[in-house]
Scaffold this motif. Sequence first.
Motif, PDB file in Angstrom:
ATOM      1  N   LEU A   1      -4.863   6.332  -2.726  1.00 60.08           N
ATOM      2  CA  LEU A   1      -5.459   7.388  -1.764  1.00 60.08           C
ATOM      3  C   LEU A   1      -5.311   6.659  -0.485  1.00 60.08           C
ATOM      4  O   LEU A   1      -6.089   6.291   0.404  1.00 60.08           O
ATOM      5  N   VAL A   2      -4.168   6.822  -0.100  1.00 65.98           N
ATOM      6  CA  VAL A   2      -3.786   5.967   1.322  1.00 65.98           C
ATOM      7  C   VAL A   2      -2.933   6.726   2.283  1.00 65.98           C
ATOM      8  O   VAL A   2      -2.076   7.663   1.547  1.00 65.98           O
TER       9      VAL A   2
ATOM     10  N   VAL B   1      -3.583   2.799   5.809  1.00 72.30           N
ATOM     11  CA  VAL B   1      -5.320   2.797   5.651  1.00 72.30           C
ATOM     12  C   VAL B   1      -5.358   3.568   4.555  1.00 72.30           C
ATOM     13  O   VAL B   1      -5.118   4.616   4.436  1.00 72.30           O
ATOM     14  N   THR B   2      -6.363   3.148   3.485  1.00 72.20           N
ATOM     15  CA  THR B   2      -6.818   3.854   2.587  1.00 72.20           C
ATOM     16  C   THR B   2      -7.913   4.701   3.162  1.00 72.20           C
ATOM     17  O   THR B   2      -8.613   4.108   3.791  1.00 72.20           O
TER      18      THR B   2
ATOM     19  N   VAL C   1      -1.686   5.131   9.682  1.00 72.91           N
ATOM     20  CA  VAL C   1      -2.762   5.127  10.299  1.00 72.91           C
ATOM     21  C   VAL C   1      -2.617   6.257  11.367  1.00 72.91           C
ATOM     22  O   VAL C   1      -3.627   6.725  11.912  1.00 72.91           O
ATOM     23  N   ASP C   2      -1.507   6.835  11.799  1.00 68.52           N
ATOM     24  CA  ASP C   2      -1.597   8.028  12.567  1.00 68.52           C
ATOM     25  C   ASP C   2      -1.485   9.304  11.898  1.00 68.52           C
ATOM     26  O   ASP C   2      -1.419  10.456  12.277  1.00 68.52           O
ATOM     27  N   ASP C   3      -1.880   9.291  10.554  1.00 73.89           N
ATOM     28  CA  ASP C   3      -1.993  10.688   9.835  1.00 73.89           C
ATOM     29  C   ASP C   3      -3.560  11.063   9.825  1.00 73.89           C
ATOM     30  O   ASP C   3      -4.541  10.358  10.554  1.00 73.89           O
ATOM     31  N   VAL C   4      -3.780  12.078   8.918  1.00 76.08           N
ATOM     32  CA  VAL C   4      -5.124  12.436   8.706  1.00 76.08           C
ATOM     33  C   VAL C   4      -5.859  12.391   7.222  1.00 76.08           C
ATOM     34  O   VAL C   4      -4.670  12.388   6.428  1.00 76.08           O
TER      35      VAL C   4
ATOM     36  N   LEU D   1       0.872  -1.353   0.003  1.00 71.94           N
ATOM     37  CA  LEU D   1      -0.112  -0.149  -0.022  1.00 71.94           C
ATOM     38  C   LEU D   1       0.939   1.175  -0.007  1.00 71.94           C
ATOM     39  O   LEU D   1       0.512   2.286  -0.725  1.00 71.94           O
ATOM     40  N   ALA D   2       1.902   1.225   0.616  1.00 72.46           N
ATOM     41  CA  ALA D   2       2.982   2.342   0.865  1.00 72.46           C
ATOM     42  C   ALA D   2       3.534   2.568  -0.432  1.00 72.46           C
ATOM     43  O   ALA D   2       3.616   3.795  -1.022  1.00 72.46           O
TER      44      ALA D   2
END
Lengths: 214, 470
Positions: free
Chosen positions: B297-298, B289-290, B301-304, B186-187
């Motif tokens: 568009l991913v 997380v997408t 998890v600690d992002d916004v 995903l990255a």
Amino acid sequence: MKAFTTLTSIVAPLDRANVDTDAIIPKQFLKSIRRTGFGVYLFDEWRYLDQGQPDMDCTNRPINKDFVLNKPQYKSAQILLTRENFGCGSSREHAPWALEDYGFRAIIAPSFADIFYNNCFKNGLLPIALDAEIVDGLFKELTDDYALTIDLAAQTITTPSGKTIAFNVDENRKFRLLNGLDDIGLTLQHADKIHAYETERAKRAPWLFREISI
Amino acid sequence: MAGKTLYDKLWDDHVVHTEDDGSCLIYIDRHLVHEVTSPQAFDGLRMAGRKPWRVARNLAVADHNVPTNHRDRGIADPVSRLQVETLDKNCAEFGITEFGMSDIRQGIVHVIGPEQGATLPGMTVVCGDSHTSTHGASGALAFGIGTSEVEHTLATQCLVQKKAKNLLISVNGEVRAGVTAKDIVLAIIGEIGTAGGTGYTIEFGGSAIRALSMEGRMTVCNMAIEAGARAGLVAVDDVTIDYYRNRPLSPKGDDWFMAERMWRNLHSDKNAVFDKTINIDATTIKPQVTWGTSPELVVAVDDVVPNPADEADAVKAQSMQRALDYMGLQAGQKITDIQIDKVFIGSCTNSRIEDLRAAAVVVEGKKVAANVKQALIVPGSGLIKQQAESEGLDKIFIDAGFEWRDAGCSMCLAMNADRLEEGERCASTSNRNFEGRQGYGGRTHLVSPAMAAAAGIAGYFVDVSAWTGE
């Protein structure tokens, strides 16, 4: 397969990038075991306001008036103009089947997903990749009665103002599309080469030819 | 002279004939067949009076439409049932081996191929399904095809193809705890985009890929197509060889030694030239997380949730806004504030035994959150289900409130009865978050099995690497 030689048609603009094959034809319609009849379900989730089901009669379904293909001026469009990476995602050939069954014969975009691009040529659909700036220019000059002429043999698109745009297509694909040829028949002309390959390969990788049953 | 890439070697090994324009007739070693993309191909054979060129190279299984519970009752939806029955009938008529719905070996086509040794290193593998790229994890050239090419493969055991370009994605360094193959891929897609690999075959290399199990490598190659590449590859090493020892269709006896010797050469030469190389630092990858309707568009998890206003490209900004509207999310919202309605652990991306074990570790002794309406575990094959049960994983899942199902594609694309309802939000281990993919109006967030399991327990996304379950 229908041959493709020249085409003059008005152009329907679908101004979205990354249009995936799930959007072109949603999965419930893939349950059909036929090759035809997908056109009425093309872009089903964007085109209609209700949820489409296989074998549904679409004549009285509520339509999304804002969706480009529902606008009366584009009803007879055989050319679709769209953005980059068109046809990404699932390999379903139902996507070109639906586009072709609906009435499209050519799609113009800056780029296409590989499997979709390949599938188009098997179904008499011509995908044309042009520079993003040229596609953007076509979007900008497009009007309701905007028609383009595509000449596959010459590999040109002619705009209403008379400007010609050249495009690329593999010779092999072009030849098959111009003549509407069956790929399998052409490949079987090389049957002796396939047999020779198998004989040689069986020496190098005999396990592939043991045909173990499970 | 420049050396060859792994892709060059596989390609050169399968060329039967070259046309003037450079397109080649490529020999296909293994053809996998499923019910959705094959009926029209068999019809084509019948109409032309053709027979399969080499019938034993085909292996069929129904997976997209099969129910994942109460299988003894058959398929309720008559349209799905007809499609599966049509596959049964076609396989019987043409003499193709098929794992039927009640066979323990039945499962997702891309899971059973390697499991049975039906897809092996050095092979060319095709299937009427884009996730055929999965099989590249074994050092096979594997790619998805449309139905016309399914018919072409059946009739000639060959396909006309143009060679793609070579792309090396080198992922180096040790990943953090809680970061899996799914997070790596995903990255990568977040970095290069869904068209980043278009026109290329991607070889995944580097120490972080070498450190993955075969299952993990399959997860990475599975999603090569989500980066636009028809095929993904991983070079053969001890992990590959050990995986294929003693599979039902693996070479036996002297054949095995000969095969192993050949397979050990399935790596890019040291002086091989790639058209493009991308380096990824594995140490910086966090659980992913997408948030949108395309796998690119991913975020971590600690992002916004990103803001379309920050995107300079107008077409991109517009599609980001459309994705936010569809997903019912706000720019700037924390990923860990997103509540979910359903959990789906399964699909050809993440339904193998290692995936189930990773999920079980997270949920053991805990309960699914009250706001989660349904949490599904769908093993990739009947044999994986059996293995998991022998390890007691089924009990862990059932005790926690998960449903323990039979093998199939299930809610990855919702062609059977497993689906999202309109507006429902799902933590899913599958591969596509397209609009409507998991059900009309459904909202998909792609994550790893451990992340999906943790979201099921918490009721919202949590960073599984830092999460204690409290």
